[in-house]
Scaffold this active site. Sequence first.
Site, PDB file in Angstrom:
ATOM      1  N   GLU A 326      -7.819   6.224  -0.384  1.00 44.70           N
ATOM      2  CA  GLU A 326      -6.324   5.795  -0.342  1.00 44.70           C
ATOM      3  C   GLU A 326      -5.422   5.789  -1.623  1.00 44.70           C
ATOM      4  OE1 GLU A 326      -6.236   1.756   1.574  1.00 44.70           O
ATOM      5  OE2 GLU A 326      -6.958   2.424   3.391  1.00 44.70           O
ATOM      6  N   GLU A 431     -12.047   4.139   8.090  1.00 46.00           N
ATOM      7  CA  GLU A 431     -11.693   2.770   8.450  1.00 46.00           C
ATOM      8  C   GLU A 431     -11.083   2.548   9.754  1.00 46.00           C
ATOM      9  OE1 GLU A 431      -9.599   0.760   5.290  1.00 46.00           O
ATOM     10  OE2 GLU A 431     -10.961   1.565   3.804  1.00 46.00           O
TER      11      GLU A 431
END
Length: 690
Positions: A326, A431
């Site tokens: 991320e 995720e």
Amino acid sequence: MRRGAGEKRAAAYTNPRSRRKKPIIIGIVAAVLLIAAIAVGVAVTLGKHKSTTAAKDSSTSSGDSASNPTTSGSPASGKIAAVTGSDGSTVTASDGSTFVYTNPFSGTWYWDPSDPYNNAARPQSWSPALNETFNYGVDKIRGVNLGGWLVTEPFIVPALYQTMQQRSTTTGTIIDEWTLVEAMQADTANGGLSQLEDHYKTFITEQDFAQIAAAGLNFVRIPLGYWAIEVLAGESFLPKTSWTYFLKAVQWARKYGLRINLDLHALPGSQNGWNHSGRLGSYNVMYGPMGIANAERSLNYIRMLAEFISQPEYRDVIAMFGVTNEPQGNSIGLSNLQTYYFAAYNAVRTASGTGAGNGPMVSFHDGFIGLDQWSGYLPNADRASLDSHPYLCFQGQSTNPISSYLTTPCDVWGGSFNNTMGNFGFIVAGEFSNAVTDCGLYVNGVNQGVRYEGTYISDGPWPTLGNCTTDWLDYQNWSPATKKSYITFAKASMDALQNWFFWTWKVGNSTAGIVEAPHWSYQLGLQNDWMPTDPRAAVGQCNNANPFTGTLSAWQTGGAGAGSIPSSVQSQLAWPPAVISFPGSASSAATLLPGYTQTGPLMTLPTATLTASASATATGATTAGSGWFNSADSAGMWEPIATCSYLDPWIGSSVAPPSPLCTGGTVRRGDMARQRAVEARVTATPTRRR
Ligand SMILES: *[C@@H]1O[C@H](CO)[C@@H](O)[C@H](O)[C@H]1NC(C)=O
Ligand SMILES: *[C@@H]1O[C@H](CO)[C@@H](O)[C@H](O)[C@H]1NC(C)=O
Ligand SMILES: *[C@@H]1O[C@H](CO)[C@@H](O)[C@H](O)[C@H]1NC(C)=O
Ligand SMILES: *[C@@H]1O[C@H](CO)[C@@H](O)[C@H](O)[C@H]1NC(C)=O
Ligand SMILES: CC(=O)N[C@H]1CO[C@H](CO)[C@@H](O)[C@@H]1O
């Protein structure tokens, strides 16, 4: 886990402590062997050498040798423990305890202490054993994250944070691992930092791996922080310890046939400024005055990990490597993010070599930039994949019940994931969760408030829609219909995403003794009947009449052409980028920012102290390896330039680069001496080789 893109950090948390500008220098210190310190506690409680022949079941001894029969007897009984077994067999765990292996899907575990790199285990009958090929695009990745374990998060291990907060007298609010570590360090009465290692020992154990295989899953994604490798002076993290537990995870994954996606979740300087990057505040990788330097330091760590996991003892277990979790792609910019990823890709492929079986599938997080933007990135890259984290819960909120979301994942994700398989290549959802609102203790971080309740402190106004506790979190009282809706929702997510890792396997109790973020725990869902017990049941849930059927290009799976990236593409992505942009830069030319040079001695990661008998042949591996696969990968490590100045890696983006950037170096030399002195106290350096 992300927050909504573009959110500003709460002013209260910006630069939480005043920190002196302090040049931090990558220490160059004498080699320290750490083998003893990282001894992996594989309990070898068995008295004799055993057969390495896999038995189908512990109750049916393979009996290749009359003198060394494979039986299911427990060590305590003086018999020799089985090295393999299936449903109903008794396993001796690495801590010496025993438990019954329950696996309704015909998985088999395998563990022979005299052959500790044997990859015969299989999580389910339908998933390839570790010694077989995993056909990406055909075999589905069905996985969970081991979030909150080696990188802690307040919402996953709330009691750890709450307990330290209650005890803390000297620090402010504990909001991330950095402040947690500071509080633990001060809490010497309770063991100081050993409390963090106690968490590593207890939160995830060998039994979790057995349960994950029994849940029909075949992969685990394991977040790791850079502090597993090295911590420099002034950085509040527990150095090197989590690496020991990662090595345990490798052996447990191997034992139960699970593949690992190693997820480098936290980089020096932070790549996203969020609490789960280790430190809440600014982000400093490819952004801000230390953006290039922090990226180069990160490339050292990526390279060390790649060299380690490319060794034959590890490469079949650690099948994927997510090089950076991320990053703030929208701030960094697509082209600079792609340049950084190419440098990371090169580090991995230089370590591993190219072609199927040689090192991991490399995984690039999409940086929150639209999936379409990645179309055509890195043509002919050898086993490069895209990682995206679709969440519904961090945007606009709604009181609509879960039963109104049953096809939402199909509608909003199915097409784009399917298309990406065609126009980029392999894509995985690293995720996702069952949450459709941001309800749950610390789901937005500590003291950040909750959108659903109108208390979220960023990006408002957020109207109050209801009460999280009564509307969403009261899982003990969910009706059978509600549970059924969650199962359907989870199946729709799985089918839309095709290859996925649920975030996360387990959420710990709060100090109240309850799980207060139930939508994020796969295990709790299984225990309470709101997750599918067989994830294969998800296939077809979206009624996608024409799903991507798995013909990735040969080069995408390590076949013909893999690694032959056109030279024009390579030169466009050459390191370092010419320019990086951030608010505080006097000039954004990369040449005017601190950077490192590749002259440092090589650093390797320590191996586990597992020793195979000479007869062990499963991987051709009888040692734990040296930690470094490719001896021809001999370029220097990135290290400071002797005449240049550096800023604190965590400085933030509103600061101008040092001026002049490079002088005679007097200031810096003095600081290096200080750095060495402090570092020797804070953390031993990784093993250096040369
Ligand atoms: C995997 O291991 C099992 C058990 O040792 C063995 O029977 C099988 O042949 C191996 N498969 C491959 C492809 O090596
Ligand atoms: C929500 O409801 C619970 C249970 O009735 C109550 O304890 C809690 O204070 C309420 N929360 C808010 C924010 O009103
Ligand atoms: C969480 O608390 C409950 C009691 O409320 C207890 O039964 C359970 O074992 C706890 N879980 C963990 C992981 O400690
Ligand atoms: C999925 O992708 C395939 C091509 O890879 C395409 O033929 C198909 O139409 C797509 N399906 C959907 C639902 O987008
Ligand atoms: C402020 C902040 O960084 N909050 C993040 C903390 O971690 C949770 C869980 O991963 C995120 O959802 C928050 O956005």
